[in-house]
Design a protein around this motif. Structure first.
Motif, PDB file in Angstrom:
ATOM      1  N   ALA A  49       1.065  -1.110   0.035  1.00 52.02           N
ATOM      2  CA  ALA A  49      -0.114  -0.032   0.005  1.00 52.02           C
ATOM      3  C   ALA A  49       0.956   1.214   0.098  1.00 52.02           C
ATOM      4  O   ALA A  49       1.681   1.357   1.019  1.00 52.02           O
ATOM      5  N   GLN A  50       0.460   2.130  -0.970  1.00 56.64           N
ATOM      6  CA  GLN A  50       1.428   3.410  -0.992  1.00 56.64           C
ATOM      7  C   GLN A  50       1.198   4.399   0.137  1.00 56.64           C
ATOM      8  O   GLN A  50       0.023   4.629   0.360  1.00 56.64           O
ATOM      9  N   ILE A  51       2.388   4.650   0.753  1.00 58.25           N
ATOM     10  CA  ILE A  51       2.217   5.401   2.048  1.00 58.25           C
ATOM     11  C   ILE A  51       2.589   7.117   1.842  1.00 58.25           C
ATOM     12  O   ILE A  51       2.344   7.855   2.667  1.00 58.25           O
ATOM     13  N   SER A  52       3.287   7.157   0.650  1.00 56.13           N
ATOM     14  CA  SER A  52       3.991   8.381   0.678  1.00 56.13           C
ATOM     15  C   SER A  52       4.527   8.566  -0.805  1.00 56.13           C
ATOM     16  O   SER A  52       4.648   7.741  -1.589  1.00 56.13           O
ATOM     17  N   TYR A  53       4.517  10.072  -1.309  1.00 55.57           N
ATOM     18  CA  TYR A  53       5.014  10.378  -2.706  1.00 55.57           C
ATOM     19  C   TYR A  53       5.534  11.736  -2.437  1.00 55.57           C
ATOM     20  O   TYR A  53       5.132  12.530  -1.728  1.00 55.57           O
ATOM     21  N   CYS A  54       6.508  11.809  -3.306  1.00 55.56           N
ATOM     22  CA  CYS A  54       6.931  13.248  -3.668  1.00 55.56           C
ATOM     23  C   CYS A  54       7.726  13.155  -4.866  1.00 55.56           C
ATOM     24  O   CYS A  54       8.338  12.223  -5.310  1.00 55.56           O
ATOM     25  N   ASP A  55       7.735  14.190  -5.629  1.00 55.71           N
ATOM     26  CA  ASP A  55       8.412  14.504  -6.903  1.00 55.71           C
ATOM     27  C   ASP A  55       8.917  15.837  -7.062  1.00 55.71           C
ATOM     28  O   ASP A  55       8.520  16.745  -6.094  1.00 55.71           O
ATOM     29  N   SER A  56       9.666  16.369  -8.137  1.00 53.19           N
ATOM     30  CA  SER A  56      10.372  17.552  -8.180  1.00 53.19           C
ATOM     31  C   SER A  56       9.550  18.502  -8.857  1.00 53.19           C
ATOM     32  O   SER A  56       9.856  19.649  -8.980  1.00 53.19           O
ATOM     33  N   ASN A  57       8.259  17.928  -9.216  1.00 51.29           N
ATOM     34  CA  ASN A  57       7.470  19.169  -9.655  1.00 51.29           C
ATOM     35  C   ASN A  57       6.446  19.675  -8.685  1.00 51.29           C
ATOM     36  O   ASN A  57       6.482  20.780  -8.336  1.00 51.29           O
ATOM     37  N   THR A  58       6.222  18.986  -7.592  1.00 48.78           N
ATOM     38  CA  THR A  58       5.573  19.223  -6.588  1.00 48.78           C
ATOM     39  C   THR A  58       6.363  19.688  -5.334  1.00 48.78           C
ATOM     40  O   THR A  58       6.169  20.832  -4.520  1.00 48.78           O
ATOM     41  N   ASN A  59       7.660  19.043  -5.190  1.00 49.31           N
ATOM     42  CA  ASN A  59       8.581  19.571  -4.054  1.00 49.31           C
ATOM     43  C   ASN A  59       7.955  19.478  -2.828  1.00 49.31           C
ATOM     44  O   ASN A  59       7.867  20.249  -1.765  1.00 49.31           O
ATOM     45  N   ARG A  60       7.080  18.472  -2.391  1.00 50.68           N
ATOM     46  CA  ARG A  60       6.464  18.170  -1.333  1.00 50.68           C
ATOM     47  C   ARG A  60       6.252  16.450  -1.048  1.00 50.68           C
ATOM     48  O   ARG A  60       5.594  16.003  -1.924  1.00 50.68           O
ATOM     49  N   ASN A  61       6.702  16.171   0.216  1.00 53.69           N
ATOM     50  CA  ASN A  61       6.408  14.844   0.580  1.00 53.69           C
ATOM     51  C   ASN A  61       4.954  14.577   1.054  1.00 53.69           C
ATOM     52  O   ASN A  61       5.038  15.247   2.290  1.00 53.69           O
ATOM     53  N   GLU A  62       4.347  13.907   0.661  1.00 54.75           N
ATOM     54  CA  GLU A  62       2.713  13.958   1.118  1.00 54.75           C
ATOM     55  C   GLU A  62       2.125  12.406   1.528  1.00 54.75           C
ATOM     56  O   GLU A  62       2.956  11.451   0.661  1.00 54.75           O
ATOM     57  N   PRO A  63       1.466  12.336   2.405  1.00 60.48           N
ATOM     58  CA  PRO A  63       0.897  10.955   2.695  1.00 60.48           C
ATOM     59  C   PRO A  63       0.054  10.655   1.648  1.00 60.48           C
ATOM     60  O   PRO A  63      -0.843  11.232   1.100  1.00 60.48           O
ATOM     61  N   LYS A  64      -0.041   9.051   1.725  1.00 60.01           N
ATOM     62  CA  LYS A  64      -0.931   8.486   0.494  1.00 60.01           C
ATOM     63  C   LYS A  64      -2.142   7.523   1.425  1.00 60.01           C
ATOM     64  O   LYS A  64      -2.669   7.113   0.435  1.00 60.01           O
ATOM     65  N   GLN A  65      -2.173   7.674   2.576  1.00 61.03           N
ATOM     66  CA  GLN A  65      -3.134   6.600   3.292  1.00 61.03           C
ATOM     67  C   GLN A  65      -3.367   7.784   4.484  1.00 61.03           C
ATOM     68  O   GLN A  65      -2.656   8.407   4.947  1.00 61.03           O
ATOM     69  N   ASP A  66      -4.597   7.582   4.652  1.00 60.37           N
ATOM     70  CA  ASP A  66      -4.953   8.579   5.614  1.00 60.37           C
ATOM     71  C   ASP A  66      -4.540   8.136   6.939  1.00 60.37           C
ATOM     72  O   ASP A  66      -4.286   9.140   7.750  1.00 60.37           O
ATOM     73  N   TRP A  67      -4.110   7.024   7.448  1.00 59.39           N
ATOM     74  CA  TRP A  67      -3.624   6.504   8.614  1.00 59.39           C
ATOM     75  C   TRP A  67      -2.206   7.082   8.721  1.00 59.39           C
ATOM     76  O   TRP A  67      -1.757   7.206   9.942  1.00 59.39           O
ATOM     77  N   MET A  68      -1.503   7.519   7.717  1.00 53.15           N
ATOM     78  CA  MET A  68       0.008   7.940   7.834  1.00 53.15           C
ATOM     79  C   MET A  68      -0.048   9.437   8.372  1.00 53.15           C
ATOM     80  O   MET A  68       0.954   9.959   8.871  1.00 53.15           O
TER      81      MET A  68
END
Length: 361
Positions: A49-68
């Motif tokens: 289950a994906q829990i996090s994501y970040c890339d050079s376009n958004t420059n923000r590491n964000e949760p991908k699950q509500d429980w994170m």
């Protein structure tokens, strides 16, 4: 600056035999000249289950699950720190790709450096099941850490320089092993605790179907909507599991967090009068009752439009998985800062996810 790179491994879909084995995986990718794709992407996953994501376009590491979002209760600056690392690591990718191009005597065009690492833990025995760190360049293995020998394996000549240098750094290799056998496991336990109501739920397939493109095509037994992914799907004849004339597909994630899989039976060796002797069996780990589907022409869905809808749906999932597999990045060497740990010495670029750079005590 030397290059560290990953093996392009699509690990989603790997079958797990242990019902209580949990996994934490990270995928990093640095790319150049890939149209409509960020130069840097990172993805974290727990039990697929994906829990996090970040890339050079958004420059923000964000949760991908509500429980994170619960992680900030224990670590208020968790996402801010992850974002800073995401942004700070990006310049290394361009340097790493240039170094790799020199190693392989290449010029321009599309190139990708990748890393995958993670660990697995059995929550019943509380034992470490596995730990790994793998690198690659342009879709091929570059260098891999051997957890047992605490040495590096280089399948390509271009990686020998890196291997020799890292093998000589015994202290760092010990730290690397310690990370995968202790620190990574500690983080995995935390994540599983945060999301246990979701990660540890048990759901049988919402649908098990028999599909066939044409009368001469293999019959595909397709199960979807089950959770967790620790499941098996197979064909059997007269109660005996078949291995010949059967092709098993990978377990793929659905958008709702459930999974799907298929098993194809070739009909070339199946006599028409023997169809009733064949059946598809779905088994979900931890559940006693199996779902059995008899091989019956009356229930096979062979409408071309229906098949294409399913094919397109699966294709969308596969594309998403490829992005996830390509989703990893190359992180350059950083000096120790607080709890942060460097992955390589000064002439090598390092790769670590935020937990690894900033482990909790």
């Amino acid at each position: 600056m030397e290059i560290l790179v990953f093996l392009t491994l699509l690990v989603v879909g790997l079958h797990s035999a242990a019902a209580v084995t949990h996994s934490l995986k990270y995928f990093y990718t640095g790319s150049s000249q890939v149209p409509n794709f960020p130069e840097y992407v990172s993805v974290g996953m727990v039990d697929e289950a994906q829990i996090s994501y970040c890339d050079s376009n958004t420059n923000r590491n964000e949760p991908k699950q509500d429980w994170m979002s619960r992680v900030t209760a224990d670590d208020p600056h968790y996402w801010e720190r992850n974002t800073q690392i995401c942004v700070g690591n990006q310049p290394s990718f361009k340097a790493n790709i240039e170094t790799a191009k020199q190693r392989f005597n290449q010029t321009g065009d599309v190139h990708i450096v990748q890393m995958m690492y993670g660990c697995e833990w059995d929550d019943e025995t509380d034992k470490v099941v596995d730990g790994y760190e793998r690198y690659g360049y342009d879709g091929e293995d570059f260098i891999t850490f051997d957890l047992k020998t605490e040495t590096w394996i280089a399948p390509k000549q271009q990686a020998f320089l890196t291997k020799n240098k890292w093998d000589n750094n015994k202290a760092y290799n010990e730290q690397t092993k310690n990370y995968y056998t202790q620190i990574c496991i500690d983080w995995l336990k935390k994540y599983v605790n945060y999301g246990k109501s979701s990660l540890m739920r048990t759901e049988l397939p919402s649908r098990v179907s028999l599909l066939q493109k044409t009368p001469s095509s293999p019959v595909s037994c397709h199960a979807t909507g089950f959770h967790p992914q620790r499941a098996t799907l197979f064909w059997r004849k007269d109660g005996e599991e078949l291995h010949e004339d059967v092709e098993n597909g990978d377990i793929l994630p659905n958008q709702d967090g459930s999974f799907q899989m298929s098993a194809d039976l070739k009909l070339s060796s199946v006599k028409p009068e023997d169809w009733g002797r064949y059946e598809c069996v779905f088994q979900l780990s931890g559940v006693k009752d199996n779902i059995i589907t008899k091989l019956d022409k009356a229930v096979i869905r062979s409408n071309e439009k229906t098949d294409m809808t399913i094919i397109i749906a699966v294709a969308v999932v596969v594309v998403a998985l490829i992005v996830i597999a390509v989703v990893g990045f190359m992180v350059y060497k950083k000096k120790k800062d607080g709890e942060a740990k460097a992955l390589n010495n000064s002439s090598d670029s390092g790769s670590e996810q935020s937990e690894r750079l900033n482990p909790q005590p």
